[in-house]
Design an enzyme around this catalytic site. Structure first.
Site, PDB file in Angstrom:
ATOM      1  N   GLY A 146     -14.769   4.421 -48.361  1.00 51.84           N
ATOM      2  CA  GLY A 146     -13.584   5.119 -48.879  1.00 51.84           C
ATOM      3  C   GLY A 146     -13.979   6.042 -50.019  1.00 51.84           C
ATOM      4  N   HIS A 179       3.547   2.706 -60.112  1.00 53.65           N
ATOM      5  CA  HIS A 179       2.344   3.424 -59.681  1.00 53.65           C
ATOM      6  C   HIS A 179       2.701   4.857 -59.314  1.00 53.65           C
ATOM      7  CE1 HIS A 179       0.762  -0.696 -59.158  1.00 53.65           C
ATOM      8  NE2 HIS A 179      -0.442  -0.138 -59.262  1.00 53.65           N
ATOM      9  N   LYS A 211       1.134   6.122 -53.625  1.00 49.74           N
ATOM     10  CA  LYS A 211       0.705   4.756 -53.268  1.00 49.74           C
ATOM     11  C   LYS A 211       1.427   4.304 -52.011  1.00 49.74           C
ATOM     12  CE  LYS A 211      -0.109   0.131 -55.120  1.00 49.74           C
ATOM     13  NZ  LYS A 211      -1.424   0.028 -54.491  1.00 49.74           N
TER      14      LYS A 211
END
Ligand SMILES: NC(=O)c1ccc[n+]([C@@H]2O[C@H](COP(=O)([O-])OP(=O)(O)OC[C@H]3O[C@@H](n4cnc5c(N)ncnc54)[C@H](OP(=O)(O)O)[C@@H]3O)[C@@H](O)[C@H]2O)c1
Length: 273
Positions: free
Chosen positions: A17, A163, A167
């Site tokens: 990632g 957040h 997200k």
């Protein structure tokens, strides 16, 4: 004692990632870890970044490390892997690490309920640390939450998390882990996040999720009794804290035998700086 202290052996790590927000933060943090060398930079097979230099993508300067989707090959030249990608890649990533017998730190969040079985099966073959939050301060927040949950048995517990707007999972993996820490401390079985209900069940732990702007991550655990409230809070202001925690944990994990590990295991075995 010799005047020359021998250098610790270099630990070689693969980042899965590597093109994402966390992957880039890890590439920027890695040069500050003298015992660690990033030798593998993995993205999806359809990534637009394949072949590009992972350091340049992260704004960390040329790293002489091309982004690839060949995890099996990267693991051959590495001692440990870190996964900050997507839940969809879990099965393939676990299989590759098991086949190569390489320890794996999973920082990805948002897994379905079946993932625990996959984690436990993999931990028979490799050292596996699953951490929805790799901040050592958040590991301490979980310990404090468990302590308060035991010490204040009649207080209601709630968690508020916030957040950035991109997200994908809500509630956050950290919020679910904090709820689990509180439940376990009170001897309650793990439970899915409760649906909002007019009458609050006695053992409910409610989680409120806020998604806004570019917030990195905030978690507050509230213990509310009659006429008083205790609040335990953690605020991440930079993804570098997760990156540094993840790299510290990867160095710690690399020499461990097969088994399940958690960030709290680092709290007891090292001084938090
Ligand atoms: N543990 C912690 O402390 C912590 C902290 C922050 C975030 N997280 C979690 O870490 C994960 C990543 O977060 P993020 O903000 O970095 O997300 P992100 O920016 O969306 O990055 C994820 C990256 O994964 C790559 N990817 C997708 N499929 C893949 C596959 N099959 N194999 C390898 N790479 C693949 C994608 O790159 P390509 O499109 O180029 O393939 C993408 O850039 C999320 O689950 C997040 O909740 C954990």
């Amino acid at each position: 004692m010799s005047a020359h202290t021998p250098s610790p052996p270099l630990i070689r790590a693969v980042l899965i990632g590597v093109t994402g927000r966390m992957g880039q933060a890890l590439m920027r943090a890695a040069p500050h870890f003298s015992e660690l060398l990033i030798t593998g930079a993995i993205a999806s097979a359809g990534s637009l970044a394949l072949g590009r230099d992972a350091g340049e993508i992260a704004g960390a300067g040329h790293a002489n490390l091309a982004v690839s989707s060949d995890l099996a090959l990267a693991l051959k030249q590495a001692d440990v892997a870190l996964d900050f990608s997507t839940p969809a890649a879990l099965t393939a990533n676990l299989a590759a690490c098991r086949a190569a017998r390489r320890p794996l730190l999973i920082g990805t969040t948002g897994f379905g309920p079946g993932a625990q079985r996959e984690f436990d099966a993999a931990a028979a073959d490799i050292a596996l640390l699953v951490a929805p939050n790799t901040s050592l301060a958040v590991a301490l927040l979980a310990e404090l939450t468990a302590h308060a949950a035991r010490a204040l048995p009649h207080f209601d517990i709630d968690i508020v998390e916030a957040h950035h707007r991109s997200k994908r999972d809500a509630p956050s993996g950290t919020a679910l882990a904090l709820a689990q820490a509180a439940r376990a401390a009170r001897g309650q079985a793990p439970a899915p996040p409760p649906e909002p209900a007019p009458a609050r069940p006695a053992d409910a732990i409610e989680i409120a999720s806020l998604r806004a702007g570019d917030l990195v991550g905030e978690h507050t655990v509230l213990f509310t009794g009659r006429g008083e409230q205790l609040s335990l809070a953690h605020r991440a202001m930079d993804r570098g804290i997760f990156a540094r925690g993840a790299l510290t944990a990867a160095l710690w994990l690399a020499p461990r035998p097969p088994g399940r590990y958690a960030m709290r295991d680092l709290l007891v075995s090292k001084t938090v700086t």
